[in-house]
Design an enzyme around this catalytic site. Structure first.
Site, mmCIF file in Angstrom:
data_model
loop_
_atom_site.group_PDB
_atom_site.id
_atom_site.type_symbol
_atom_site.label_atom_id
_atom_site.label_comp_id
_atom_site.label_asym_id
_atom_site.label_seq_id
_atom_site.Cartn_x
_atom_site.Cartn_y
_atom_site.Cartn_z
ATOM 1 C CD GLU A 1 81.009 56.047 51.458
ATOM 2 O OE1 GLU A 1 80.620 55.815 52.619
ATOM 3 O OE2 GLU A 1 80.239 56.151 50.486
ATOM 4 N NE ARG B 1 80.920 58.022 65.424
ATOM 5 C CZ ARG B 1 81.115 57.636 64.156
ATOM 6 N NH1 ARG B 1 81.247 56.374 63.853
ATOM 7 N NH2 ARG B 1 81.144 58.512 63.196
ATOM 8 C CE LYS C 1 82.835 60.334 55.644
ATOM 9 N NZ LYS C 1 83.670 59.359 54.935
#
Ligand code: ATP
Ligand code: MG
Length: 562
Positions: A35, A262, A272
């Site tokens: 994204e 992850r 982020k």
């Protein structure tokens, strides 16, 4: 090939099983779906290495798909930075694609769902929706919107699309099952109204698809065979499949979502959103601050693409969450730079050393090996003269048995030069040493082959000739956070753990060969660590970033503490 001998990881095993069960190898296709709402970090690097690595292994295309469905947070700057980072890591995407390219198709499919009675317009507030959702053990309550007619749903959806309603007043929901044990299946939201301008589609759209609706369908449009994401999406898989069921053409390939753990790294944060806070609140100097765990920060810090790829390889892909020690990342860059970085000498905490028996005006340009780990690296010339700088910590007036550096009446070798012996010191009024006096053994030049030059002395020090030295600004970095898991502390904000000493700037004195160094060039400063030329550097002001120390200083500290 070496590659082929390694045991398969669980994702490769899934792919191999699919091939064994009839999936045509030529249909394999992967994607990396960032994204564009921030810069990529080391966690993304793992996903990049994984997806592009599969592409290389199976000779399959890998798409770069920007998951740009939230115009309020996304920007072109991030798109550009993401592309630069992936290329820098050494990977090539087959196609550059955007979820926003599919807005019309997604909208058309949404109409199909409405017409089939599988989606409806919700006009209740988000609080009401949440209150009716139930709990994992208790079924939710059906929304009154569920009973709306197809015609009315179509009309309302059209009005949503045309911008006739306020943000938050209407959403489109899939009509699935308000009693499903999987909360994601309880009539999830497919579309919301957002009146922000999108970085690619401008003001064309007033409604935007939610992640789940956009992601699987985008995979389907691109005919991605294996859509690999992180574990938190495992619970979304049922919805991913339900959405595909609604539009899937059996003659086409059906994408498969699979999940891996992850990357979590200690002493940093990786969301982020949090990294953006550090940037906006100026705790760091931008996304590419060398203390950031972003790919651009690591690049500026001096990390090589190979070191990051190797790190990803070593940590591997796991099915369970774990926490990786940042010292493993540091190990990977040391290992790479040890082989490739030219050695130079520089002093970052100088004290003056005068060789009293060396002729005042004499200077010698001595041979110095560029990299003993690389026989093709060759030699350079380093100037020697009567007045030198050495590191302050390399001298003690009186030394104990374990101190192999310089002290009064003890011998050490100056790297690439002579054996010296300290004789006395000059101090200022406060008692600080301002000058060390030493004599040198005229026959002891390194590599001269004389008996004196072969003499074994315990210590070797780096040094710089004062009159030849190039001044440089040296930025010494330490961990950005003092806590191992700054964002996992109860009732405490991660910013409370910011290390106040994560950046220390000192003036270094470098051998003159650095004068021609270019931005991004990497060196080993002998005995100190690996450094690279920062982008703030220019011919007037040379600036170096410390990439990493030669040894893991934190390992020593924690060993002492234990
Ligand atoms: P963040 O929470 O840091 O903002 P994200 O998952 O929202 O990350 P995306 O841009 O949506 O960021 O992620 C792109 C891809 O990178 C996704 O497939 C995601 O699963 C993967 N990814 C993100 N963070 C990590 C991580 N820490 N380890 C491995 N893969 C990751
Ligand atoms: Mg995301």
């Amino acid at each position: 090939m070496e590659e082929d001998k390694k045991p398969l990881n669980f994702l490769e095993q899934i792919i191999e099983d699919d091939i064994a069960n009839g999936l045509d190898r030529s249909k394999l296709r992967f994607r990396f779906p960032p994204e564009p709402n921030g810069y990529l970090h080391i966690g993304h690097a793992k996903s990049i290495c994984l997806n592009f690595g599969l592409g290389l292994k199976y000779n399959a295309p890998v798409n770069l798909r920007f998951d740009d469905t939230n115009p309020t947070k996304e920007e072109q700057e991030y798109v550009d930075a993401i592309k630069e980072d992936i290329q820098w890591l050494g990977f090539k995407w087959a196609n550059e694609l955007y979820s926003s390219d599919y807005f019309q198709q997604l909208y058309d499919w949404a109409l199909k769902l409405i017409k089939e009675g599988k989606a409806y317009i919700e006009t209740q507030s988000s609080e009401e929706i949440a209150a009716q959702k139930g709990t994992p053990t208790q079924a939710g309550i059906n929304s009154p919107g569920r009973d709306r007619s197809v015609a009315e749903n179509l009309e309302l959806f059209e009005k949503m699309k045309n911008g006739e309603f306020a943000e938050g007043s209407h959403v489109l929901r899939a009509k699935i099952d308000m009693a499903s044990p999987n909360m994601h299946m309880r009539d999830p939201i497919m579309y919301r109204i957002l009146k922000a301008s999108h970085h690619r589609t401008g003001n064309d759209w007033k409604i935007y698809p939610m992640y789940d609706w956009a992601h699987g369908e985008s995979d389907y449009i691109e005919q991605i065979s294996h859509s690999i994401c992180t574990l938190e999406f495992e619970v979304h898989r049922e919805l991913y499949d339900w959405y595909l069921d609604q539009i899937y053409d059996t003659k086409k390939l059906r994408p498969k979502q699979r999940e891996f753990a992850r990357l979590n790294l200690n002493y940093t944060v990786m969301s982020k959103r949090k990294l953006l806070q550090l940037v906006n609140e100026k705790h760091v100097n931008g996304w590419d601050d060398p203390r950031m765990p972003t790919i651009s920060g690591l690049r500026r810090r001096g990390y090589t693409p190979a070191s990051i790829r190797n790190f990803s390889e070593i940590i591997g892909v796991a099915k369970r969450e774990n926490l990786i020690d940042v010292s493993l990342l540091e190990f990977c860059i040391r290992e790479d730079l040890n082989k490739t970085a030219p050695r130079i000498m520089g002093v970052i905490d100088p004290v003056k050393l005068v060789i009293t028996n060396y002729p005042d005006e004499q200077e010698e340009w001595l041979d110095a090996e560029n990299n003993q780990e690389d026989e093709n690296a060759g030699f350079r010339k380093v100037p020697f003269s009567k007045e030198l700088y050495i590191e302050r910590e390399d001298f003690k007036e009186e030394a104990n048995k374990k101190f192999f550096r310089l002290s009064i009446d003890k011998e050490v070798r100056l790297k690439n030069a002579y054996i010296i012996k300290a004789t006395d010191v000059v101090k200022d009024e406060a008692g600080n040493i301002v000058e060390i006096h030493a004599t040198y053994d005229t026959d002891s030049l390194s590599g001269s082959g004389t008996e004196a030059s072969m003499r074994k002395v315990k210590g070797t020090l780096h040094w710089v000739s004062i009159k030849h030295a190039e001044k440089a600004e040296i930025r010494l970095y330490d961990r950005l956070f003092t806590d191992e898991a700054p964002d996992a502390q109860k009732d405490k904000d991660f910013k409370e753990f910011i290390n106040p000493d994560s950046l220390k700037i000192v003036t270094g004195f470098m051998e003159p060969s650095v004068k021609s160094a270019e931005i991004g060039e990497r060196f080993q400063f002998q005995r100190l660590g690996y450094f690279c030329v920062d982008k703030d550097s220019n011919s007037e002001n040379l600036v170096f970033n410390r990439t990493v120390t030669l040894k893991d200083t934190w390992a020593k500290i924690s060993a002492k503490e234990n």
